[in-house]
Design a protein around this motif. Sequence first.
Motif, PDB file in Angstrom:
ATOM      1  N   ALA A 106      -9.920   8.518  -8.454  1.00 33.78           N
ATOM      2  CA  ALA A 106      -9.087   7.318  -8.332  1.00 33.78           C
ATOM      3  C   ALA A 106     -10.027   6.125  -8.302  1.00 33.78           C
ATOM      4  CB  ALA A 106      -8.242   7.381  -7.066  1.00 33.78           C
ATOM      5  N   MET A 107      -9.854   5.226  -9.277  1.00 29.10           N
ATOM      6  CA  MET A 107     -10.734   4.063  -9.403  1.00 29.10           C
ATOM      7  C   MET A 107      -9.899   2.792  -9.368  1.00 29.10           C
ATOM      8  SD  MET A 107     -13.063   5.680 -12.445  1.00 29.10           S
ATOM      9  CE  MET A 107     -11.730   6.635 -13.177  1.00 29.10           C
ATOM     10  N   LEU A 108     -10.288   1.869  -8.504  1.00 31.80           N
ATOM     11  CA  LEU A 108      -9.597   0.591  -8.427  1.00 31.80           C
ATOM     12  C   LEU A 108     -10.543  -0.456  -7.873  1.00 31.80           C
ATOM     13  CD1 LEU A 108      -8.319   0.088  -5.170  1.00 31.80           C
ATOM     14  CD2 LEU A 108      -7.447   2.292  -5.898  1.00 31.80           C
ATOM     15  N   GLU A 109     -10.079  -1.694  -7.878  1.00 30.58           N
ATOM     16  CA  GLU A 109     -10.889  -2.797  -7.368  1.00 30.58           C
ATOM     17  C   GLU A 109     -10.322  -3.284  -6.056  1.00 30.58           C
ATOM     18  OE1 GLU A 109     -11.992  -5.975 -10.145  1.00 30.58           O
ATOM     19  OE2 GLU A 109     -11.023  -4.735 -11.671  1.00 30.58           O
ATOM     20  N   ASN A 110     -11.223  -3.566  -5.104  1.00 27.82           N
ATOM     21  CA  ASN A 110     -10.804  -4.228  -3.875  1.00 27.82           C
ATOM     22  C   ASN A 110     -10.479  -5.682  -4.187  1.00 27.82           C
ATOM     23  OD1 ASN A 110     -11.067  -2.098  -1.927  1.00 27.82           O
ATOM     24  ND2 ASN A 110     -13.274  -2.253  -2.224  1.00 27.82           N
ATOM     25  N   LEU A 111      -9.702  -6.296  -3.325  1.00 27.29           N
ATOM     26  CA  LEU A 111      -9.359  -7.704  -3.510  1.00 27.29           C
ATOM     27  C   LEU A 111     -10.533  -8.590  -3.115  1.00 27.29           C
ATOM     28  CD1 LEU A 111      -5.722  -7.647  -2.113  1.00 27.29           C
ATOM     29  CD2 LEU A 111      -6.464  -7.574  -4.499  1.00 27.29           C
ATOM     30  N   PRO A 112     -10.680  -9.744  -3.768  1.00 28.02           N
ATOM     31  CA  PRO A 112     -11.798 -10.640  -3.451  1.00 28.02           C
ATOM     32  C   PRO A 112     -11.813 -11.075  -1.980  1.00 28.02           C
ATOM     33  CG  PRO A 112     -10.676 -11.384  -5.433  1.00 28.02           C
ATOM     34  CD  PRO A 112      -9.868 -10.255  -4.857  1.00 28.02           C
ATOM     35  N   ASP A 113     -10.620 -11.185  -1.378  1.00 25.83           N
ATOM     36  CA  ASP A 113     -10.548 -11.633   0.023  1.00 25.83           C
ATOM     37  C   ASP A 113     -10.727 -10.491   1.017  1.00 25.83           C
ATOM     38  OD1 ASP A 113      -8.170 -10.227  -0.042  1.00 25.83           O
ATOM     39  OD2 ASP A 113      -6.880 -11.966   0.267  1.00 25.83           O
ATOM     40  N   GLY A 114     -10.961  -9.266   0.506  1.00 24.17           N
ATOM     41  CA  GLY A 114     -11.161  -8.122   1.388  1.00 24.17           C
ATOM     42  C   GLY A 114      -9.877  -7.436   1.821  1.00 24.17           C
ATOM     43  N   GLY A 115      -8.729  -7.947   1.373  1.00 22.90           N
ATOM     44  CA  GLY A 115      -7.454  -7.329   1.721  1.00 22.90           C
ATOM     45  C   GLY A 115      -7.252  -5.994   1.024  1.00 22.90           C
ATOM     46  N   ASP A 116      -6.258  -5.247   1.484  1.00 22.38           N
ATOM     47  CA  ASP A 116      -5.966  -3.932   0.915  1.00 22.38           C
ATOM     48  C   ASP A 116      -5.363  -4.097  -0.475  1.00 22.38           C
ATOM     49  OD1 ASP A 116      -5.224  -1.328   0.329  1.00 22.38           O
ATOM     50  OD2 ASP A 116      -4.352  -0.952   2.293  1.00 22.38           O
ATOM     51  N   PRO A 117      -5.966  -3.489  -1.506  1.00 27.77           N
ATOM     52  CA  PRO A 117      -5.440  -3.626  -2.861  1.00 27.77           C
ATOM     53  C   PRO A 117      -4.231  -2.731  -3.137  1.00 27.77           C
ATOM     54  CG  PRO A 117      -7.368  -2.235  -2.900  1.00 27.77           C
ATOM     55  CD  PRO A 117      -7.205  -2.726  -1.474  1.00 27.77           C
ATOM     56  N   THR A 118      -3.897  -1.848  -2.184  1.00 28.01           N
ATOM     57  CA  THR A 118      -2.796  -0.903  -2.367  1.00 28.01           C
ATOM     58  C   THR A 118      -1.634  -1.259  -1.454  1.00 28.01           C
ATOM     59  OG1 THR A 118      -4.384   0.833  -2.885  1.00 28.01           O
ATOM     60  CG2 THR A 118      -2.154   1.546  -2.338  1.00 28.01           C
ATOM     61  N   THR A 119      -0.431  -1.294  -2.027  1.00 30.82           N
ATOM     62  CA  THR A 119       0.789  -1.482  -1.244  1.00 30.82           C
ATOM     63  C   THR A 119       1.482  -0.132  -1.179  1.00 30.82           C
ATOM     64  OG1 THR A 119       1.016  -3.770  -1.981  1.00 30.82           O
ATOM     65  CG2 THR A 119       3.006  -2.705  -1.106  1.00 30.82           C
ATOM     66  N   TRP A 120       1.528   0.460   0.010  1.00 32.04           N
ATOM     67  CA  TRP A 120       2.154   1.769   0.197  1.00 32.04           C
ATOM     68  C   TRP A 120       3.634   1.607   0.475  1.00 32.04           C
ATOM     69  CZ3 TRP A 120      -0.073   6.064  -1.269  1.00 32.04           C
ATOM     70  CH2 TRP A 120      -1.462   6.090  -1.379  1.00 32.04           C
ATOM     71  N   LEU A 121       4.430   2.467  -0.164  1.00 34.67           N
ATOM     72  CA  LEU A 121       5.887   2.417  -0.059  1.00 34.67           C
ATOM     73  C   LEU A 121       6.407   3.758   0.471  1.00 34.67           C
ATOM     74  CD1 LEU A 121       6.257   0.611  -3.481  1.00 34.67           C
ATOM     75  CD2 LEU A 121       6.470  -0.452  -1.219  1.00 34.67           C
ATOM     76  N   GLU A 122       7.665   4.055   0.196  1.00 38.53           N
ATOM     77  CA  GLU A 122       8.325   5.235   0.747  1.00 38.53           C
ATOM     78  C   GLU A 122       7.875   6.534   0.067  1.00 38.53           C
ATOM     79  OE1 GLU A 122      10.902   4.252  -2.797  1.00 38.53           O
ATOM     80  OE2 GLU A 122       9.731   3.103  -1.367  1.00 38.53           O
ATOM     81  N   PRO A 123       8.065   7.670   0.769  1.00 38.44           N
ATOM     82  CA  PRO A 123       7.760   8.971   0.158  1.00 38.44           C
ATOM     83  C   PRO A 123       8.654   9.250  -1.044  1.00 38.44           C
ATOM     84  CG  PRO A 123       8.030   9.195   2.532  1.00 38.44           C
ATOM     85  CD  PRO A 123       8.478   7.800   2.163  1.00 38.44           C
ATOM     86  N   VAL A 124       8.156  10.077  -1.955  1.00 39.28           N
ATOM     87  CA  VAL A 124       8.935  10.532  -3.106  1.00 39.28           C
ATOM     88  C   VAL A 124       9.878  11.628  -2.605  1.00 39.28           C
ATOM     89  CG1 VAL A 124       8.821  11.646  -5.369  1.00 39.28           C
ATOM     90  CG2 VAL A 124       7.037  10.015  -4.669  1.00 39.28           C
ATOM     91  N   PRO A 125      11.194  11.465  -2.787  1.00 43.21           N
ATOM     92  CA  PRO A 125      12.124  12.499  -2.327  1.00 43.21           C
ATOM     93  C   PRO A 125      11.867  13.842  -3.024  1.00 43.21           C
ATOM     94  CG  PRO A 125      13.296  10.468  -2.879  1.00 43.21           C
ATOM     95  CD  PRO A 125      11.884  10.312  -3.371  1.00 43.21           C
ATOM     96  N   ASP A 126      12.080  14.930  -2.301  1.00 41.76           N
ATOM     97  CA  ASP A 126      11.843  16.269  -2.848  1.00 41.76           C
ATOM     98  C   ASP A 126      12.607  16.499  -4.149  1.00 41.76           C
ATOM     99  OD1 ASP A 126      10.115  16.885  -0.781  1.00 41.76           O
ATOM    100  OD2 ASP A 126      11.637  17.961   0.384  1.00 41.76           O
ATOM    101  N   GLU A 127      13.853  16.054  -4.215  1.00 40.82           N
ATOM    102  CA  GLU A 127      14.660  16.279  -5.431  1.00 40.82           C
ATOM    103  C   GLU A 127      14.049  15.536  -6.628  1.00 40.82           C
ATOM    104  OE1 GLU A 127      17.108  17.790  -8.076  1.00 40.82           O
ATOM    105  OE2 GLU A 127      17.011  18.442  -5.994  1.00 40.82           O
ATOM    106  N   GLU A 128      13.596  14.320  -6.412  1.00 42.70           N
ATOM    107  CA  GLU A 128      12.946  13.549  -7.478  1.00 42.70           C
ATOM    108  C   GLU A 128      11.658  14.243  -7.943  1.00 42.70           C
ATOM    109  OE1 GLU A 128      11.597   8.925  -8.291  1.00 42.70           O
ATOM    110  OE2 GLU A 128      12.575   9.469  -6.408  1.00 42.70           O
ATOM    111  N   TYR A 129      10.913  14.784  -6.992  1.00 40.52           N
ATOM    112  CA  TYR A 129       9.689  15.517  -7.335  1.00 40.52           C
ATOM    113  C   TYR A 129      10.017  16.780  -8.124  1.00 40.52           C
ATOM    114  CZ  TYR A 129       5.449  18.243  -6.834  1.00 40.52           C
ATOM    115  OH  TYR A 129       4.345  19.008  -7.095  1.00 40.52           O
ATOM    116  N   ARG A 130      11.040  17.533  -7.702  1.00 36.32           N
ATOM    117  CA  ARG A 130      11.445  18.739  -8.425  1.00 36.32           C
ATOM    118  C   ARG A 130      11.854  18.415  -9.859  1.00 36.32           C
ATOM    119  NH1 ARG A 130      13.312  20.428  -3.353  1.00 36.32           N
ATOM    120  NH2 ARG A 130      15.358  19.487  -3.639  1.00 36.32           N
ATOM    121  N   THR A 131      12.596  17.331 -10.028  1.00 40.12           N
ATOM    122  CA  THR A 131      13.018  16.900 -11.376  1.00 40.12           C
ATOM    123  C   THR A 131      11.803  16.568 -12.238  1.00 40.12           C
ATOM    124  OG1 THR A 131      15.127  16.086 -10.530  1.00 40.12           O
ATOM    125  CG2 THR A 131      14.380  15.204 -12.653  1.00 40.12           C
TER     126      THR A 131
END
Length: 135
Positions: A106-131
């Motif tokens: 996994a390769m990404l860039e940190n933000l220039p201000d040092g903030g977190d470059p990733t916005t974490w959201l909700e889990p993937v529902p099991d049914e969506e994953y199965r599909t």
Amino acid sequence: MELKPVSPTVKTPVQMFTGDVYLTPIYNGTEPSRMTVALVRFTPGARTNWHSHAVGQTLHVTEGTGLVSTRDGTVLRIRGGDTVICPPGEEHWHGATADTFMSHLAMLENLPDGGDPTTWLEPVPDEEYRTANQQ
């Protein structure tokens, strides 16, 4: 030139991942570089939560078979040697298929201000994953 020793592998937080996922940090850039790289190993059925990256993310599969999906329902089946470019702000998830391990860089860039470059959201529902696995 500088040789960096191998960093300890850590189990990823359950707040951001479903299943057993392990992360080995490889590189966290020092100015002027903002590059960060990690080897992420997913056990069968394991996956990230939905998330996005402020400046995008590149995934390079090192082994196994996995899935990457976006909010519009697009599902990519990824295999060792494949590279996926996730553009800035695109909500997505990625992980192993239901019956195989998958590892990627996994390769990404940190933000220039040092903030977190990733916005974490909700889990993937099991049914969506199965599909996604059936595609």
